[in-house]
Enzyme design. Structure first.
Site, short mmCIF file in Angstrom:
data_model
loop_
_atom_site.label_atom_id
_atom_site.label_comp_id
_atom_site.label_asym_id
_atom_site.label_seq_id
_atom_site.Cartn_x
_atom_site.Cartn_y
_atom_site.Cartn_z
N GLU A 54 17.29 8.94 33.10
CA GLU A 54 16.85 8.43 33.15
C GLU A 54 15.56 8.12 32.43
O GLU A 54 13.91 7.95 32.53
CB GLU A 54 15.61 8.56 34.80
CG GLU A 54 16.65 7.68 36.32
CD GLU A 54 16.08 8.75 37.62
OE1 GLU A 54 15.85 9.67 37.83
OE2 GLU A 54 16.66 8.00 38.22
N CYS A 55 15.96 8.02 31.44
CA CYS A 55 14.54 8.16 30.10
C CYS A 55 15.38 7.16 29.30
O CYS A 55 15.77 6.20 29.28
CB CYS A 55 16.12 9.71 29.26
SG CYS A 55 14.91 10.11 27.91
N GLY A 56 14.33 6.60 28.73
CA GLY A 56 13.62 5.48 27.43
C GLY A 56 15.57 5.99 26.75
O GLY A 56 15.76 4.50 26.09
N THR A 58 17.93 6.57 27.56
CA THR A 58 19.43 6.48 28.03
C THR A 58 20.21 5.37 27.11
O THR A 58 21.95 5.55 27.25
CB THR A 58 19.25 6.57 29.24
OG1 THR A 58 18.32 7.19 29.52
CG2 THR A 58 20.52 6.37 29.95
#
Length: 177
Positions: A54-56, A58
């Site tokens: 759930e990271c930018g 990803t």
């Protein structure tokens, strides 16, 4: 004669571990079961990356999968290490595995969730941080370990897996034919 053979067989794991470069001498539970034995990758270039679903950053999974597909026959292994150290990872290994497969078609080895920074960091990450002088500061921090098992180059998450700088480091780390 059988007892001697048995004692020789019992020594084999210790001998294999003794020949493994210290940086790679780690075993980690796999994301979908089994164990990832980093010693199995000695003599290969290894990209180690801490990941989060759930990271930018990803979408870098796509580039890491392409890197794995394009270079694995030349001696590269990509190993992902899901971590919630930056509060952006799903809370169950099964959910992480499903996310990576469904959204990015990830087939490279993925470890079970680990800590990658601080005192609780997995021993592999402690060794990588010490050897490179650089600990992960965010998700998708990448380490390229050369085929010699000693030379390490660290890359921030801002460096994408398809960037020329990263590709150059990977190619330099590959085993010589």
């Amino acid at each position: 004669m059988m007892p001697k053979l048995l004692s020789v067989l019992l020594l084999l794991p210790a001998v294999a571990s003794a020949s493994c470069p210290p940086l790679l001498d780690h075993r980690i539970p796999g994301l979908t079961g089994g164990t990832i034995d980093m010693c199995a990758y000695q003599g290969k270039a290894v990209v180690v990356v801490n990941t989060a679903s759930e990271c930018g950053f990803t979408p870098q999974f796509k580039g890491l999968q392409s890197l794995w597909q394009n270079y694995r026959d030349k001696g590269l292994v990509v190993v992902g290490f899901p971590s919630d150290d930056f509060f952006q990872e799903l809370d169950k290994d099964k959910a992480v595995a499903s996310f990576c497969q469904v959204n990015y078609g990830v087939t490279f080895p993925m470890a079970s969730r680990v800590h990658v920074r601080g005192d609780a960091a997995h021993p592999l990450y402690q060794a990588l941080s010490k050897a490179s002088g650089d600990a992960p500061k965010w998700n998708f921090y990448k380490y390229v370990i050369a085929a010699d098992g000693k030379t390490i180059t660290a890359f921030s998450p801002l460096t994408k897996p398809d960037s020329p700088t990263f590709i150059k480091a990977v190619e330099a780390a590959l085993p010589t034919p």
